[in-house]
Design a protein around this motif. Structure first.
Motif, short mmCIF file in Angstrom:
data_model
loop_
_atom_site.label_atom_id
_atom_site.label_comp_id
_atom_site.label_asym_id
_atom_site.label_seq_id
_atom_site.Cartn_x
_atom_site.Cartn_y
_atom_site.Cartn_z
N ALA A 13 10.24 -11.84 -3.51
CA ALA A 13 10.50 -10.78 -4.48
C ALA A 13 12.00 -10.63 -4.63
O ALA A 13 12.75 -10.87 -3.68
CB ALA A 13 9.88 -9.45 -4.03
N VAL B 89 0.50 -10.08 -4.56
CA VAL B 89 0.20 -8.68 -4.85
C VAL B 89 1.23 -8.18 -5.87
O VAL B 89 2.37 -8.63 -5.88
CB VAL B 89 0.20 -7.82 -3.55
N GLY C 14 6.67 -9.38 -8.74
CA GLY C 14 5.64 -9.10 -7.75
C GLY C 14 5.98 -9.91 -6.52
O GLY C 14 7.12 -10.33 -6.33
N CYS C 15 4.96 -10.15 -5.67
CA CYS C 15 5.14 -11.08 -4.55
C CYS C 15 4.87 -12.47 -5.12
O CYS C 15 3.73 -12.92 -5.19
CB CYS C 15 4.19 -10.72 -3.40
N VAL D 97 11.42 -2.40 -4.40
CA VAL D 97 10.57 -3.59 -4.33
C VAL D 97 9.14 -3.20 -3.95
O VAL D 97 8.16 -3.67 -4.56
CB VAL D 97 11.14 -4.62 -3.34
N SER E 107 7.22 -1.95 -6.77
CA SER E 107 6.82 -3.03 -7.68
C SER E 107 5.62 -3.80 -7.15
O SER E 107 4.77 -4.26 -7.93
CB SER E 107 8.00 -3.99 -7.88
N LEU E 108 5.52 -3.93 -5.84
CA LEU E 108 4.41 -4.66 -5.23
C LEU E 108 3.14 -3.84 -5.19
O LEU E 108 2.03 -4.39 -5.30
CB LEU E 108 4.77 -5.05 -3.78
#
Lengths: 298, 298
Positions: free
Chosen positions: A89, A184, A194-195, B261, B264-265
């Motif tokens: 990320a 995810v 995202g990841c 982050v 966002s995930l």
């Protein structure tokens, strides 16, 4: 079983593309995908500002679906996704909903262990999804980072194992391609990633001959979602509502007015992503209201 | 058990209001609510254009919560909702996402039988929710049809039985009021009404002393949602993201960047409503990430 290599990738969806492979409807096959950075980020020492941006959002393919013709709908059943052992990320100044508050670029490597993404002392359950998936458009050239009615970078978290995506076939053979998988991601993808993860996707396609809708439609255990992108969020939301009302009207034989009220009572307007060149939303019509057999006239 | 009558209703949330009733924290009580039309629509022959608009969105109350002081958080646990035997939905030219396509006003009476809303040949499972719920603001006068940081017309479908809403106390006694219940509504409320219904709500309140957040927070089986309204959708979405990031930062002791982050995930940005004077969204932080005991410093 056919496995399409991640080495065969496109960066633009356009009407004429040379197929990397060909499958028959009903055939189970695999598609290897790079992460959205094309594997350029291998450690937290590599920042997004340092990589080659000509190699962003590769989509493996395109894959010819035999017998697919313009006017058909291509149903893509996502059977499973096998993920790499880590994801990435990033934050980038100016990018994402709070980009103005990002002082410097950063990279996070996120280990994936036993079905969990390990980040910030938390174990987030993996929920794999495909960010970029689409077919050849009728006309125009769409970078793989952009979503539109051919699919593309829809970044819709429900496009994952167990779901079936219905894409409008616009060119002979459909020319399916996909990539940008996530282990995810939250609705919105607010920080702009995202990841991000490399993955191998197992798929099966089928064709609905001679019937299609304007926008991609996703079938999940929850119901049917129409996935709409727009130049801005308001236009995407209005178009998604309009399309959902039309789906309810056509599929259930309702008056426009009743379909509009029904969409207000039962349809959820959700955000898919807010950080790509166009914004993507979905109108989710719950199970028990509309089926694909009612929606697509065969 | 105390039952507050729907005859005691306000149409404006403001700092100074005369309480209709008073409860102790921990006390279970009931609140009767009219539908958002104040019961003026009794048949499909009555159109929205014919009713008295000074009597729209009544909120029963206000109710003093003993010991509530500015700077506290009021936790409102919604225990159950008993609904009338029918609801009402309307279309109005110019209103809702597709208002330009509405040619004339219409009224639909929707019977509610055995936990289902009967509409257009379908049985939609009842999912009761409270559209308007809020407390006295610190300053200003907010019509009950408008949402803001004091609560108000948030039209958030998750505010229903089993959920606990955390509202910032801004005035002594909090001065809680609520109304505008729906038997079912989709995220967005696109045609401008859900299944509008009179209801009796059973509630219990408690206080978190000396700790509060800027925006209402909802706890459900799914997790914690921050409910944010804005002058437009984009501003609401940015503010919801900013607030969610700050909640993760403060509650989990993360850096701002990691919290961004993480949002966002894992956080879903969802639409609550798009049809009130301000737009309402929510940022949903899934269960297992953040708890109210971490969030509110006691």
């Amino acid at each position: 079983m056919l496995k399409v290599s991640a080495k065969d990738a496109i960066y633009i969806f356009e009407p004429e593309m040379s197929p990397a492979a060909s499958v028959k409807p009903g055939e189970v096959f695999k598609v290897e995908t790079s992460d959205c950075f094309c594997g350029q980020i291998k450690s937290e020492g590599t920042l997004c500002s340092e990589i080659d941006f000509d190699r962003i959002n590769p989509a493996t393919g395109p894959i010819t679906i035999e017998e697919a013709e313009p006017g058909d709908t291509l149903a893509v059943e996502i059977i499973r996704m096998d993920l790499a052992d880590h994801g990435v990320a990033v934050t980038v100044p100016g990018e994402g909903l709070l980009g103005d508050s990002v002082e410097r670029p950063s990279t996070k490597i996120i280990p994936i262990r036993d079905g969990k993404c390990l980040f910030a002392g938390l174990s987030l359950p993996v929920k794999p999804m495909i960010g970029v998936i689409g077919v050849a458009p009728e006309e125009g050239a769409f970078p793989t980072g952009t979503p539109w009615s051919h699919g593309g970078n829809m970044d819709t978290k429900d496009i994952g194992p167990g779901a079936t995506l219905y894409l409008p076939v616009r060119r002979p053979g459909a020319l399916l391609a996909m990539g940008d998988c996530h282990a995810v991601m939250g609705d919105g993808e607010v920080c702009c990633s995202g990841c991000e993860v490399a993955a191998t996707i197992t798929l099966r396609t089928s064709l609905i001959k001679g019937s299609s809708r304007k926008w991609p439609i996703l079938e999940t255990s929850e119901g049917l979602s129409v996935i709409v992108s727009g130049e801005n969020l308001d236009s995407a939301l209005s178009e998604a509502t309009s399309e959902a009302v039309d789906m309810l009207k056509a599929g259930l034989g309702l008056s426009w007015e009743d379909a509009y009220v029904l969409s207000s009572l039962a349809m959820d307007l959700r955000i898919s992503q807010l950080v790509d060149p166009k914004k993507t939303v979905r109108g989710v019509i719950p199970k028990g209201i509309l089926t694909t057999s009612k929606l697509f006239k065969r």
